[in-house]
Design a protein around this motif. Structure first.
Motif, PDB file in Angstrom:
ATOM      1  N   LEU A  32      -0.938  -4.020 -10.707  1.00  0.00           N
ATOM      2  CA  LEU A  32       0.431  -4.324 -10.291  1.00  0.00           C
ATOM      3  C   LEU A  32       0.480  -4.799  -8.836  1.00  0.00           C
ATOM      4  N   ALA A  33      -0.247  -4.114  -7.963  1.00  0.00           N
ATOM      5  CA  ALA A  33      -0.246  -4.491  -6.546  1.00  0.00           C
ATOM      6  C   ALA A  33      -0.840  -5.883  -6.344  1.00  0.00           C
ATOM      7  N   MET A  34      -1.947  -6.171  -7.026  1.00  0.00           N
ATOM      8  CA  MET A  34      -2.564  -7.489  -6.895  1.00  0.00           C
ATOM      9  C   MET A  34      -1.662  -8.562  -7.479  1.00  0.00           C
ATOM     10  N   GLY A  35      -0.929  -8.218  -8.546  1.00  0.00           N
ATOM     11  CA  GLY A  35       0.026  -9.178  -9.093  1.00  0.00           C
ATOM     12  C   GLY A  35       1.081  -9.553  -8.067  1.00  0.00           C
ATOM     13  N   GLN A  36       1.585  -8.551  -7.339  1.00  0.00           N
ATOM     14  CA  GLN A  36       2.566  -8.847  -6.295  1.00  0.00           C
ATOM     15  C   GLN A  36       1.961  -9.707  -5.192  1.00  0.00           C
ATOM     16  N   THR A  45       3.821   5.865  -5.143  1.00  0.00           N
ATOM     17  CA  THR A  45       4.080   5.951  -6.583  1.00  0.00           C
ATOM     18  C   THR A  45       2.984   6.725  -7.290  1.00  0.00           C
ATOM     19  N   ILE A  46       1.735   6.472  -6.930  1.00  0.00           N
ATOM     20  CA  ILE A  46       0.617   7.200  -7.535  1.00  0.00           C
ATOM     21  C   ILE A  46       0.731   8.688  -7.232  1.00  0.00           C
ATOM     22  N   ALA A  47       1.037   9.017  -5.990  1.00  0.00           N
ATOM     23  CA  ALA A  47       1.154  10.422  -5.605  1.00  0.00           C
ATOM     24  C   ALA A  47       2.258  11.118  -6.386  1.00  0.00           C
ATOM     25  N   GLN A  48       3.418  10.481  -6.511  1.00  0.00           N
ATOM     26  CA  GLN A  48       4.517  11.083  -7.247  1.00  0.00           C
ATOM     27  C   GLN A  48       4.183  11.251  -8.720  1.00  0.00           C
ATOM     28  N   SER A  49       3.476  10.276  -9.291  1.00  0.00           N
ATOM     29  CA  SER A  49       3.093  10.359 -10.704  1.00  0.00           C
ATOM     30  C   SER A  49       2.152  11.530 -10.948  1.00  0.00           C
ATOM     31  N   VAL A  50       1.177  11.720 -10.051  1.00  0.00           N
ATOM     32  CA  VAL A  50       0.211  12.810 -10.206  1.00  0.00           C
ATOM     33  C   VAL A  50       0.917  14.163 -10.135  1.00  0.00           C
ATOM     34  N   VAL A  51       1.786  14.337  -9.149  1.00  0.00           N
ATOM     35  CA  VAL A  51       2.469  15.627  -8.981  1.00  0.00           C
ATOM     36  C   VAL A  51       3.455  15.872 -10.126  1.00  0.00           C
ATOM     37  N   GLU A  52       4.131  14.819 -10.586  1.00  0.00           N
ATOM     38  CA  GLU A  52       5.067  14.983 -11.695  1.00  0.00           C
ATOM     39  C   GLU A  52       4.353  15.446 -12.961  1.00  0.00           C
ATOM     40  N   GLU A  53       3.208  14.836 -13.256  1.00  0.00           N
ATOM     41  CA  GLU A  53       2.435  15.251 -14.438  1.00  0.00           C
ATOM     42  C   GLU A  53       1.915  16.677 -14.281  1.00  0.00           C
ATOM     43  N   LYS A  54       1.552  17.027 -13.056  1.00  0.00           N
ATOM     44  CA  LYS A  54       1.045  18.370 -12.818  1.00  0.00           C
ATOM     45  C   LYS A  54       2.165  19.401 -12.886  1.00  0.00           C
ATOM     46  N   GLN A  55       3.323  19.066 -12.336  1.00  0.00           N
ATOM     47  CA  GLN A  55       4.445  19.993 -12.289  1.00  0.00           C
ATOM     48  C   GLN A  55       5.018  20.249 -13.683  1.00  0.00           C
ATOM     49  N   ALA A 107       0.820  -1.207   0.000  1.00  0.00           N
ATOM     50  CA  ALA A 107       0.000   0.000   0.000  1.00  0.00           C
ATOM     51  C   ALA A 107       0.856   1.260   0.000  1.00  0.00           C
ATOM     52  N   SER A 108       1.918   1.279   0.815  1.00  0.00           N
ATOM     53  CA  SER A 108       2.761   2.475   0.877  1.00  0.00           C
ATOM     54  C   SER A 108       3.573   2.654  -0.396  1.00  0.00           C
ATOM     55  N   LEU A 109       4.078   1.544  -0.969  1.00  0.00           N
ATOM     56  CA  LEU A 109       4.874   1.633  -2.191  1.00  0.00           C
ATOM     57  C   LEU A 109       4.053   2.172  -3.352  1.00  0.00           C
ATOM     58  N   PHE A 110       2.915   1.535  -3.620  1.00  0.00           N
ATOM     59  CA  PHE A 110       2.127   1.949  -4.771  1.00  0.00           C
ATOM     60  C   PHE A 110       1.362   3.238  -4.494  1.00  0.00           C
ATOM     61  N   GLY A 111       0.956   3.461  -3.253  1.00  0.00           N
ATOM     62  CA  GLY A 111       0.318   4.729  -2.925  1.00  0.00           C
ATOM     63  C   GLY A 111       1.261   5.892  -3.151  1.00  0.00           C
ATOM     64  N   PHE A 171      -7.022  -1.455  -1.348  1.00  0.00           N
ATOM     65  CA  PHE A 171      -6.030  -0.736  -2.130  1.00  0.00           C
ATOM     66  C   PHE A 171      -6.697   0.278  -3.055  1.00  0.00           C
ATOM     67  N   ILE A 172      -7.840  -0.080  -3.654  1.00  0.00           N
ATOM     68  CA  ILE A 172      -8.557   0.875  -4.505  1.00  0.00           C
ATOM     69  C   ILE A 172      -8.938   2.107  -3.686  1.00  0.00           C
ATOM     70  N   LEU A 173      -9.417   1.875  -2.471  1.00  0.00           N
ATOM     71  CA  LEU A 173      -9.770   2.982  -1.577  1.00  0.00           C
ATOM     72  C   LEU A 173      -8.559   3.897  -1.352  1.00  0.00           C
ATOM     73  N   LEU A 174      -7.428   3.299  -0.993  1.00  0.00           N
ATOM     74  CA  LEU A 174      -6.239   4.090  -0.697  1.00  0.00           C
ATOM     75  C   LEU A 174      -5.667   4.747  -1.950  1.00  0.00           C
ATOM     76  N   ALA A 175      -5.705   4.050  -3.080  1.00  0.00           N
ATOM     77  CA  ALA A 175      -5.155   4.609  -4.317  1.00  0.00           C
ATOM     78  C   ALA A 175      -5.916   5.859  -4.736  1.00  0.00           C
ATOM     79  N   ALA A 176      -7.245   5.814  -4.640  1.00  0.00           N
ATOM     80  CA  ALA A 176      -8.047   6.981  -5.007  1.00  0.00           C
ATOM     81  C   ALA A 176      -7.738   8.158  -4.086  1.00  0.00           C
TER      82      ALA A 176
END
Length: 372
Positions: A212-216, A175-185, A169-173, A255-260
């Protein structure tokens, strides 16, 4: 008079549908992770580490030997029913002392008429604590409500559920946060939402990282099954089968809850340095189940509360199922609560994400993000 249609209208593809947009974004998220050497290497290390831990634990349990001791004939009757000893016979006290001095045994047990119990323990510098505990006279213990699980195994199972949920949860969460900010920045998000709806962009990120998370999680479950099978721990595997399956189901919705929520929290800032200011509360929610299940895995009340709180249910309910403390209807009720919370989180997260994504500069306040 018939005229040919304009070349612009022939074979020109229309805008992608919402489902196609979600699939494109999800594919992009998955491809970017699989191309990352750091992600691939860390994943392989995680799998190999998990397999080594399971196999090592099984072989250690299967090959564990007792404390090596030398025992003289006049003390043999005293230790014949004591478990956890690897006995080497000695003709007399002198031979037993020689075995201790040479290091062949950790201690010697010899007959001693002056001892209150009839024997004495001889050691080089200090007597092994486990040996003294084995020889201690302990009164019989009767348990009115004995536990069916080994305390050490109970702790290991709690550690396994807790650490897998925490890491994934922390790894992919993050990652999602960094991806969103990178695209915004980098203003890439402006190009993306000019082609696809904002909600489709959010959904694609959540779907891609969830896959990806479920695959792991599924690979880790397979690693556990293979490791337990190879080491002959069939009884443990039978007891863990259903809890692992329920863990995968609960983890999916959790995970869907946390990812959103991670994506929504990241959309409220415009710089990588500011991510922590909005995602720290979510990180604390992820860490709480780990510490609770580690410290309170033997507390039925705490585990029961955890199994109905959406953020800790993916850890608490499988743990209770493993311990046999949950009724058949409890995981179903807990899952329904989690799904309802997941839907609410997606709706709230989508609103925050949509209202904050194009706002540059300082951090967007939560009230403004919800109001739009």
């Amino acid at each position: 008079m018939h005229t040919d249609p304009s070349p612009r209208t022939v074979g020109t593809p229309g805008p992608p549908s919402t489902a196609q947009s979600i699939a494109l974004v999800a594919e992009r998220e998955i491809a970017s992770k699989l191309r990352s050497k750091a992600f691939v290497i860390s994943t392989v290390i995680l799998f190999l580490g998990a397999l080594a831990l399971v196999v090592w634990g099984g072989f250690s349990a299967g090959t564990s030997s007792g404390t090596p001791v030398a025992v003289t004939s006049d003390a043999a009757s005293y230790v014949q029913d004591v478990p956890g000893l690897e006995v080497t016979g000695a003709a007399d006290r002198a031979e037993a002392e020689a075995l201790v001095t040479s290091g062949d045994v950790d201690a010697a047990i010899v007959g001693d008429p002056s001892s209150p119990v009839g024997v004495a323990v001889i050691a080089e510098t200090s007597a092994p604590t486990q040996l003294l505990l084995s020889l201690a006279q302990v009164p019989p213990v009767e348990l009115l409500n004995p536990s069916d699980t080994n305390p050490a195994l109970r702790y290991l199972v709690a550690l396994g559920f807790g650490i897998v949920f925490l890491l994934a949860a922390s790894l992919f969460g993050g990652t999602i946060a960094q991806s969103v900010v990178e695209e915004k920045q980098t203003r890439v998000v402006e190009l993306l939402i000019s082609a696809i709806p904002t909600r489709a962009l959010l959904a694609g990120k959540v779907v891609g990282n969830t896959i990806l998370a479920m695959g792991q999680i599924l690979v880790l479950a397979a690693v556990a099954v293979i490791g337990l099978t190879v080491t002959g721990q069939g009884e443990i595997l039978q007891g863990l089968g259903a809890p692992i399956a329920w863990f995968a189901v609960f983890f999916f919705f959790g995970f869907i809850l946390l990812a959103a929520l991670f994506a929504a929290a990241a959309a409220m800032v415009s710089r990588q340095e500011d991510i922590g200011s909005t995602t720290t509360p979510l990180t604390m929610l992820i860490m709480a189940p780990y510490f609770l299940v580690i410290f309170f895995n033997d507390n039925p009340l705490v585990l029961t509360v955890m199994s109905y709180v959406p953020f800790s249910a993916p850890v608490g309910m499988p743990m209770r199922l493993y311990l046999g403390e949950a009724q058949w209807w409890e995981p179903i009720l807990s899952l329904l609560i989690l799904i309802a919370t997941c839907i609410a989180a997606i709706l709230i997260g989508a609103r925050i994400y949509q209202n904050s994504l194009l706002r540059m500069g300082g951090r967007v306040k939560l009230r403004e993000a919800l109001r739009g």
